[in-house]
Design an enzyme around this catalytic site. Structure first.
Site, short mmCIF file in Angstrom:
data_model
loop_
_atom_site.label_atom_id
_atom_site.label_comp_id
_atom_site.label_asym_id
_atom_site.label_seq_id
_atom_site.Cartn_x
_atom_site.Cartn_y
_atom_site.Cartn_z
N GLU A 132 -4.49 -12.56 3.60
CA GLU A 132 -5.29 -11.81 2.63
C GLU A 132 -4.95 -10.33 2.73
O GLU A 132 -4.45 -9.86 3.77
CB GLU A 132 -6.79 -12.03 2.90
CG GLU A 132 -7.24 -11.62 4.27
CD GLU A 132 -8.63 -12.16 4.63
OE1 GLU A 132 -9.08 -13.10 3.95
OE2 GLU A 132 -9.23 -11.65 5.58
N LYS A 173 -5.14 -6.44 3.42
CA LYS A 173 -5.86 -5.60 4.38
C LYS A 173 -6.41 -4.41 3.60
O LYS A 173 -5.68 -3.49 3.25
CB LYS A 173 -4.95 -5.13 5.49
CG LYS A 173 -5.65 -4.33 6.58
CD LYS A 173 -4.69 -3.95 7.71
CE LYS A 173 -5.43 -3.17 8.80
NZ LYS A 173 -5.96 -1.89 8.30
N ASP A 209 -8.28 -1.04 2.49
CA ASP A 209 -8.39 0.30 3.08
C ASP A 209 -9.74 0.89 2.68
O ASP A 209 -9.84 1.75 1.80
CB ASP A 209 -7.24 1.18 2.58
CG ASP A 209 -7.15 2.48 3.38
OD1 ASP A 209 -7.78 2.56 4.45
OD2 ASP A 209 -6.46 3.40 2.92
N TYR A 267 -15.16 -11.35 3.45
CA TYR A 267 -14.05 -12.22 3.85
C TYR A 267 -14.26 -12.98 5.15
O TYR A 267 -13.39 -13.73 5.57
CB TYR A 267 -12.76 -11.40 3.95
CG TYR A 267 -12.88 -10.17 4.83
CD1 TYR A 267 -12.78 -10.24 6.21
CD2 TYR A 267 -13.09 -8.92 4.25
CE1 TYR A 267 -12.88 -9.11 7.00
CE2 TYR A 267 -13.20 -7.79 5.03
CZ TYR A 267 -13.10 -7.88 6.40
OH TYR A 267 -13.24 -6.75 7.17
N LYS A 305 1.46 -4.44 8.56
CA LYS A 305 1.20 -3.21 7.80
C LYS A 305 2.34 -2.92 6.81
O LYS A 305 3.47 -3.35 6.97
CB LYS A 305 1.06 -2.04 8.77
CG LYS A 305 -0.13 -2.16 9.73
CD LYS A 305 -1.40 -1.66 9.10
CE LYS A 305 -1.39 -0.15 9.02
NZ LYS A 305 -2.65 0.39 8.49
N CYS A 334 -8.94 32.89 -20.02
CA CYS A 334 -9.72 33.91 -20.73
C CYS A 334 -9.51 35.32 -20.19
O CYS A 334 -10.07 36.29 -20.73
CB CYS A 334 -11.21 33.57 -20.67
SG CYS A 334 -11.93 33.68 -19.01
N CYS A 369 -15.39 31.42 -21.59
CA CYS A 369 -14.04 30.94 -21.31
C CYS A 369 -13.85 29.63 -22.07
O CYS A 369 -14.62 28.69 -21.90
CB CYS A 369 -13.86 30.71 -19.80
SG CYS A 369 -12.29 29.93 -19.35
#
Length: 702
Positions: free
Chosen positions: A141, A143, A145, A252, A345, A439, A458
């Protein structure tokens, strides 16, 4: 089994025109509220877990608003109601709780050889334990982050949520988790008596980009990556902040399981666990797969590496887990890691390129953000041609200039940023402008940040101010997104906020993509926003440092717009949550002649901000001092504003001068201990409501 029966009228093509709440009997209101709760839970499941929404977001919002109306009008209390996802009482600190089972780490590497070595090691150990490793496959599955979280359910109801912490204990974030729509407060179907699961809270890429854009426009530092944004959100002491941010959650793993009366044993494999988790209503990732051998697991990782750029969430590798749970248990754990899983990884994303130019952008609140234009370079499979430099302080700390060779990373694999200068082709650093590039008004420095002083004079600030004014965070005027605003500006129909209230139906209808109906609908929406509550109007004005809570506090304190505009800094500082810096910022906003001219033009166009409920309410509670802790029906700011509007004091800490400590759900123990030590009565929310009723004050406030 779903949350809602198929004959629930609010499930498919629900009605959005409702009879008034006052015309309903209490029984009818309770029945309708039950149907709405069930339908909304099912819509949450269909949207997040099933990725198959049945209704549009706007229809969902209408059902949600109707449920809130019924619960308020008929005092229909349900701690698991979807409406509890909104608001919430801020807490003083996050308590530490023990996990139901250790939340262990796993070994990791970016080398295929280390993955094969993991397989050889586990195969040898399994043979020693009497298992045949050739007949035990792997579950693979992504990984994720994000932030690991434990979710505990008793009798099918969410009772606790905690961050990973040190693996044995974590921060109690139950109130925060309840505000994440992807996390069910009730499980679907037959659920075990006790269930603890492990998941990953994350912020999708598209939500992250939108949230960062809003932060920059509000003059705040953007988050570096989705993981930082998620971590900063899930640990917020004010749960209402969590409800406003686009968090999701994949589940999970099962950490603890007690079947109870269901008779269903815990699944015997990781893959069966995944199916059970999905059946209970959790969001599971569809990319998971079961493979028969380690070489297939390595191929899975390689194929996912090719797909990662197309995903709407961040992954930094894959997790390879032994499927058979008995075999995994036989392998056991080290002090910090499980032996039955391994993380393969992905390689880091970084490249070197050249800065070709540096441009400065102007946000809604006048904040200036420098952006480096780059020679295009592939970083992790994505062509990068620009990178944010965040602020002048970042430029100075990096020492960057046009012509430098720089190392570019994609923070969290999303936003490109410059990590370092690797080849300095110049002897200088980019000179940040002293005047606004749009401006030409002077630039003010505030630490590492820089702001244009032009205000609504502005044009860049004005354009973004219009977008905010009509957005959901402003006055919520339907039918005016950024593209249509750009179209109206290009047609010279919309240059300032007051132009909104002077739009001509015939000119609108003549534009490409418009017509009589869409033009009239927009004008009706704008007309409905001509008498906004004062706090909504203040929020819509894009006053730096003034969000919804501060705007409400200001509106309740001063009652009307003129009183606020004329208030000095001392009077502003007297308002809760307004310190010296915020007070000075507000004063500078109203002192800016262009800002004042824009407000006067809005008033001349017929805009009439209305006082908010609670301003100048009375002095019934004069002399009393309250302290609030835990989750109440409304936020702590609203509770404090209510008692203060009726003459009482509201403080943050318990002392001998405190008359009452009001303790809601998940109340902080420290304040309760202080109350006991000082002889201060502790009131439940019900006790507090009865006390207010004795003074003729309704709870909760509208």
């Amino acid at each position: 089994m779903s949350y809602a029966d198929d004959d629930n009228p609010y499930l498919r093509e629900p009605p959005t025109e409702f009879e008034s709440a006052e015309s309903l009997t209490p029984e009818a209101a309770e029945h309708q509220a039950d149907q709405l709760r069930a339908a909304i839970r099912e819509h949450d499941y269909r949207y997040y877990a099933d990725n198959d929404p049945l209704i549009a977001d706007r229809v969902y919002d209408q059902l949600f608003d109707r449920l809130k109306t019924l619960e308020t009008a008929f005092d229909l209390d349900d701690p698991d109601s979807p409406t509890t996802r909104v608001g919430g009482q801020p807490v003083d600190e996050l308590d530490t709780v023990e996990h139901t089972a250790p939340m262990l780490s796993i070994a990791q590497s970016g080398e295929a050889g280390d993955v094969r070595e993991f397989h050889k090691r586990t195969a040898r150990l399994l043979r020693e334990e009497g298992f045949d490793p050739d007949n035990i496959g792997y579950v693979c599955e992504p990984k994720f982050d994000g932030i690991s979280i434990e979710l505990v359910y008793e009798g099918g109801r969410l009772t606790r949520a905690a961050t990973r912490g040190d693996g044995a204990e974590g921060d109690d974030v139950t109130a925060q988790a309840r505000r994440i729509r992807a996390i069910p407060q009730r499980l679907r179907g037959d659920s075990p008596a006790l269930l603890a699961v492990r998941g990953e809270v994350f912020m999708p890429k598209d939500g992250f980009r939108e949230h960062n854009r809003e932060r920059v426009e509000d003059g705040k530092e953007p988050f570096a990556n989705p993981r930082n944004a998620t971590a900063g959100t899930i640990r917020q002491l004010d749960p209402s902040v969590v409800a406003d941010r686009p968090l999701d959650c994949f589940v999970y793993d099962i950490m603890a399981y007690e079947a109870g009366d269901t008779g269903h044993e815990r699944p015997a494999t990781q893959w069966a666990e995944r199916e059970a988790i999905a059946s209970w209503g959790f969001h599971v990732d569809d990319l998971a797969d079961r493979v028969d051998d380690i070489e297939s697991a390595i191929k899975y990782r390689d194929s996912l590496l090719d797909e990662r750029e197309e995903l709407n969430y961040e992954i930094d590798g894959v997790v390879i887990k032994i499927d058979d749970i008995a075999a995994a248990d036989a392998l056991g754990n080290t002090a910090r890691e499980t032996r039955s899983a391994f993380a393969y990884k992905f390689p880091a994303r970084t490249e070197v390129t050249t800065i070709t130019d540096i441009v400065v952008q102007v946000g809604r609140t006048g904040r200036l953000t420098p952006v480096a234009l780059l020679e295009p370079v592939q970083v992790g499979g994505v062509t990068v041609s620009r990178a944010t430099l965040h602020n002048p302080g970042e430029i100075e700390s990096l020492g960057v200039a046009v012509g430098n060779r720089v190392r570019v990373l994609r923070a969290g694999d999303v936003i490109p940023y410059i990590d370092e200068v690797v080849d300095d082709e110049t002897d200088s650093t980019f000179a940040f402008p002293d005047a606004c590039p749009v401006c030409d008004n002077p630039v003010d420095r505030d630490g590492p940040l820089a702001f244009c002083t032009g205000g609504l004079g502005c044009s860049a600030q004005r354009e973004r101010a219009i977008e905010h004014y009509v957005s959901r965070g402003g006055l919520d005027i339907e039918g005016l997104g950024s593209e249509r605003i750009g179209q109206l500006r290009a047609a010279d129909l919309l240059d300032s906020l007051d132009d909104l209230y002077r739009l001509d139906r015939e000119k609108l209808a003549a534009l490409e993509g418009w017509g009589e109906t869409s033009a009239q609908n927009l004008l009706d929406e704008i007309d409905a926003a001509s008498e906004p509550p004062l706090d909504s109007f203040l929020t819509a004005l894009s006053i730096p440092e003034v969000g919804g809570a501060t705007a409400t506090a200001l509106a309740r304190e001063f009652g009307d717009l003129d009183a606020l505009i004329n208030a000095d800094t001392d009077a502003l500082e007297a308002v809760d949550d307004v310190g010296p810096i915020v007070a000075e910022t507000i004063r500078e906003f109203f002192d800016n002649p262009d800002n004042r001219a824009a407000i006067d033009a809005l008033l001349d166009a017929g805009v009439d901000p209305q006082p908010v409920e609670g301003a100048d309410a009375g002095d019934e509670l004069d002399g009393l001092t309250f302290v609030f802790t835990g989750s109440l029906a409304v936020s702590r700011n609203d509770a404090q504003a209510l008692v203060e509007a009726h003459g009482a004091n509201a403080t943050g800490g318990v002392s001998g001068n405190t008359d009452y400590l009001v303790a809601g759900d998940n109340a902080g123990q420290r304040k309760q201990d202080d109350a006991d030590a000082n002889g201060v009565p502790i009131l439940s929310e019900r006790d507090f409501a009865e006390l207010l009723a004795d003074y003729g004050i309704a709870w909760p406030p509208a």
